[in-house]
Motif scaffolding. Structure first.
Motif, PDB file in Angstrom:
ATOM      1  N   ILE A 136     -66.412 -19.162 -57.891  1.00  0.00           N
ATOM      2  CA  ILE A 136     -65.341 -19.082 -58.891  1.00  0.00           C
ATOM      3  C   ILE A 136     -65.516 -20.206 -59.913  1.00  0.00           C
ATOM      4  O   ILE A 136     -65.386 -20.009 -61.123  1.00  0.00           O
ATOM      5  CB  ILE A 136     -63.957 -19.184 -58.215  1.00  0.00           C
ATOM      6  CG1 ILE A 136     -63.687 -17.926 -57.371  1.00  0.00           C
ATOM      7  CG2 ILE A 136     -62.861 -19.391 -59.252  1.00  0.00           C
ATOM      8  CD1 ILE A 136     -63.555 -16.640 -58.170  1.00  0.00           C
ATOM      9  N   GLU A 137     -65.824 -21.380 -59.426  1.00  0.00           N
ATOM     10  CA  GLU A 137     -66.019 -22.542 -60.283  1.00  0.00           C
ATOM     11  C   GLU A 137     -67.169 -22.324 -61.266  1.00  0.00           C
ATOM     12  O   GLU A 137     -67.152 -22.846 -62.384  1.00  0.00           O
ATOM     13  CB  GLU A 137     -66.311 -23.753 -59.391  1.00  0.00           C
ATOM     14  CG  GLU A 137     -66.057 -25.102 -60.002  1.00  0.00           C
ATOM     15  CD  GLU A 137     -66.157 -26.197 -58.948  1.00  0.00           C
ATOM     16  OE1 GLU A 137     -65.501 -27.232 -59.127  1.00  0.00           O
ATOM     17  OE2 GLU A 137     -66.884 -26.027 -57.947  1.00  0.00           O
ATOM     18  N   LEU A 186     -59.195 -24.782 -48.318  1.00  0.00           N
ATOM     19  CA  LEU A 186     -59.449 -24.079 -49.579  1.00  0.00           C
ATOM     20  C   LEU A 186     -58.292 -24.281 -50.550  1.00  0.00           C
ATOM     21  O   LEU A 186     -58.503 -24.606 -51.731  1.00  0.00           O
ATOM     22  CB  LEU A 186     -59.667 -22.588 -49.316  1.00  0.00           C
ATOM     23  CG  LEU A 186     -59.836 -21.705 -50.566  1.00  0.00           C
ATOM     24  CD1 LEU A 186     -61.078 -22.111 -51.355  1.00  0.00           C
ATOM     25  CD2 LEU A 186     -59.900 -20.226 -50.158  1.00  0.00           C
ATOM     26  N   ILE A 187     -57.078 -24.102 -50.061  1.00  0.00           N
ATOM     27  CA  ILE A 187     -55.907 -24.269 -50.928  1.00  0.00           C
ATOM     28  C   ILE A 187     -55.813 -25.698 -51.443  1.00  0.00           C
ATOM     29  O   ILE A 187     -55.580 -25.942 -52.634  1.00  0.00           O
ATOM     30  CB  ILE A 187     -54.616 -23.897 -50.159  1.00  0.00           C
ATOM     31  CG1 ILE A 187     -54.646 -22.427 -49.716  1.00  0.00           C
ATOM     32  CG2 ILE A 187     -53.393 -24.164 -51.026  1.00  0.00           C
ATOM     33  CD1 ILE A 187     -54.746 -21.446 -50.836  1.00  0.00           C
ATOM     34  N   THR A 188     -56.013 -26.653 -50.558  1.00  0.00           N
ATOM     35  CA  THR A 188     -55.931 -28.061 -50.952  1.00  0.00           C
ATOM     36  C   THR A 188     -57.033 -28.423 -51.936  1.00  0.00           C
ATOM     37  O   THR A 188     -56.796 -29.117 -52.945  1.00  0.00           O
ATOM     38  CB  THR A 188     -56.021 -28.963 -49.707  1.00  0.00           C
ATOM     39  OG1 THR A 188     -54.933 -28.654 -48.824  1.00  0.00           O
ATOM     40  CG2 THR A 188     -55.960 -30.432 -50.088  1.00  0.00           C
ATOM     41  N   ASP A 189     -58.236 -27.963 -51.663  1.00  0.00           N
ATOM     42  CA  ASP A 189     -59.380 -28.261 -52.518  1.00  0.00           C
ATOM     43  C   ASP A 189     -59.194 -27.679 -53.916  1.00  0.00           C
ATOM     44  O   ASP A 189     -59.444 -28.351 -54.925  1.00  0.00           O
ATOM     45  CB  ASP A 189     -60.652 -27.719 -51.868  1.00  0.00           C
ATOM     46  CG  ASP A 189     -61.924 -28.272 -52.504  1.00  0.00           C
ATOM     47  OD1 ASP A 189     -61.850 -29.294 -53.204  1.00  0.00           O
ATOM     48  OD2 ASP A 189     -62.996 -27.672 -52.292  1.00  0.00           O
ATOM     49  N   GLY A 237     -57.676 -28.845 -59.712  1.00  0.00           N
ATOM     50  CA  GLY A 237     -56.975 -28.234 -60.827  1.00  0.00           C
ATOM     51  C   GLY A 237     -57.308 -26.771 -61.020  1.00  0.00           C
ATOM     52  O   GLY A 237     -57.085 -26.209 -62.094  1.00  0.00           O
ATOM     53  N   MET A 238     -57.825 -26.126 -59.964  1.00  0.00           N
ATOM     54  CA  MET A 238     -58.238 -24.725 -60.068  1.00  0.00           C
ATOM     55  C   MET A 238     -57.183 -23.755 -59.555  1.00  0.00           C
ATOM     56  O   MET A 238     -57.289 -22.545 -59.783  1.00  0.00           O
ATOM     57  CB  MET A 238     -59.541 -24.506 -59.278  1.00  0.00           C
ATOM     58  CG  MET A 238     -60.739 -25.239 -59.822  1.00  0.00           C
ATOM     59  SD  MET A 238     -62.199 -25.062 -58.752  1.00  0.00           S
ATOM     60  CE  MET A 238     -62.449 -23.268 -58.790  1.00  0.00           C
TER      61      MET A 238
END
Length: 449
Positions: free
Chosen positions: A300-301, A338-341, A346-347
């Protein structure tokens, strides 16, 4: 092997010299990318206008990571425990307090419990299905299975509506744990070009390599260039024979994408998990699911729009508790990290994260220590893209079905599309010209914000 053609269909009447040469292996190095290129006629560009003719807004540039635990994850033993129920319903696990006062998760989910205010837990989903295969088709598209028409999954719709953003495929599937018997997780009537770009190998393996994307060391840049020239020569010959410039122009665009994927530094970087710090890889968990979630974030990034992470082994007719003692901690770590990362980077503001599974499991534990399929209650988690954290709905004392207002699979589909900026009144057409509505559901207010 990397696959772009989950289910190939062959048509002898549509063979060509191009296909013949590729089947011989003369253009080895882009063979598996052929799934990006083949279409029966001119390939339409990604839709830039909605059904009303209005130009799409780049503000709809919201990505999605969908985690699919194949088999039917028990809601009783994860995010909707029933500690006050009888033992044959309550099961073997204890409970743990979450960041939401009065809300309990099973005690095998401590990380999710601690980070519960970063996502929404949905307890009033009625999936209206209890069959494998059918579930993969229904839950991943929002449309009930139809034997005469295969509906496209979410990722395929996103690929068609928005197309490429850079060199990476817009729709990637990590791991291959989707039941294809009813063609779930595929592009359906949209056409083969919108099927997922599948990465079946284990990202946690030291030998992980996305073959056919990572260019073989024996293939130099000049050698690849010569192959490209050979392809162009074959194209010219075929054009002169067939006189179909429009078709070839469309196909050529996809060959350009194929070469871009192979040669792009962006692609090589996105798939290289060794570029991640060890502490980040450790945080996700050195497991197949953990590293798959990390790979999804990297994709995604780097430009992919929709990534489906699949994980099998959740069909617990026998030894439900023994299996989940192994599976749940892995999911707990992977999802919460994943949520925290995403949030730390800022994604999360423009990345929708959805976890779903086939259906729920029976309230009562069976004689084999397992739980069977259950069609009227299932868990779902959602985060990011403006999703308000919280807990939505509840099930009855046995976890048999929602109490009060309940939502359905079609409403999940409507919510996902609305968050991704795809108008719900969008109309697609089957190859024979039949108009088909994108979605029949209504966005869920509690998830929309």
């Amino acid at each position: 092997m990397l696959g772009l053609f989950p289910e190939q269909q062959h048509d002898c009447e549509q063979s060509s010299r191009r296909r013949f040469v590729m089947q011989l292996g003369s253009l080895a190095g882009i063979l598996s990318l052929d799934g990006l290129l083949r279409q029966q006629a001119a390939v339409a560009s990604p839709a830039q206008v909605d059904a009303s003719g209005k130009k799409r807004s780049p503000a709809s540039d919201v990505n999605c990571i969908l985690i699919w635990t194949r088999g039917g994850t028990s809601h009783h033993d994860s995010f909707d425990p029933k500690p006050e129920a009888k033992s044959d319903i309550r099961g073997e696990f204890g409970t743990i307090n979450t960041a939401w006062p009065g809300v309990l998760f099973t005690d095998l989910m401590p990380r999710c419990a601690q980070s519960a205010k970063k996502f929404t837990t949905m307890r009033n989903l009625n999936p209206k299905n209890g069959s494998h295969g059918v579930a993969d088709a229904y839950m991943l598209s929002g449309h009930k299975f139809n034997p005469t028409l295969t509906y496209p999954c979410y990722g395929s719709v996103v690929a068609k509506e928005f197309g490429y953003r850079g060199s990476l495929p817009p729709y990637v599937q990590v791991n291959d744990s989707i039941d294809r018997r009813f063609r779930g997780g595929l592009s359906g009537y949209l056409g083969l070009a919108y099927n997922p770009f599948i990465v079946p190998d284990d990202p946690n393996s030291s030998r992980f390599k996305v073959r056919d994307v990572t260019l073989d060391k024996s293939v130099s840049g000049s050698r690849l260039s010569r192959r490209r020239q050979a392809l162009e020569a074959i194209d010219t010959l075929q054009r002169n024979l067939d006189r179909q410039p429009d078709v070839f122009q469309a196909v050529d665009e996809y060959y350009e994408k194929a070469f871009d994927i192979i040669t792009s530094a962006q692609t090589q970087k996105a798939f290289n998990l060794n570029l991640e710090p060890s502490r980040v890889r450790d945080a996700y968990g050195r497991t197949r699911l953990g590293q798959s979630c990390l790979l999804a974030r990297r994709l995604i990034e780097s430009g992919s729009r929709f990534v489906t992470v699949t994980d099998g082994g959740w069909d617990t007719h026998r030894n439900n508790f023994g299996t989940l003692r192994k599976k749940l901690p892995d999911f707990d770590r992977s999802f919460s990290t994943l949520i925290t990362d995403l949030g730390d980077r800022g994604m999360l503001e423009n990345t929708l994260v959805v976890w779903m599974t086939d259906f729920g499991r029976t309230p009562k534990v069976n004689s084999a220590g397992g739980r069977d399929h259950w069609s009227t209650a299932a868990p779902l988690l959602m985060a990011g893209a403006g999703t308000p954290p919280g807990v939505i709905g509840e099930t009855d004392g046995e976890g048999a079905r929602p109490v009060g207002r309940e939502y359905y699979t079609r409403d999940i589909a409507a919510t996902i599309y609305a968050k991704l900026g795809i108008p719900l009144h969008t109309i697609h057409h089957t190859p024979d010209g039949r108009p088909v509505a994108l979605c029949e559901g209504t966005p869920i207010p509690e998830l929309m914000g």
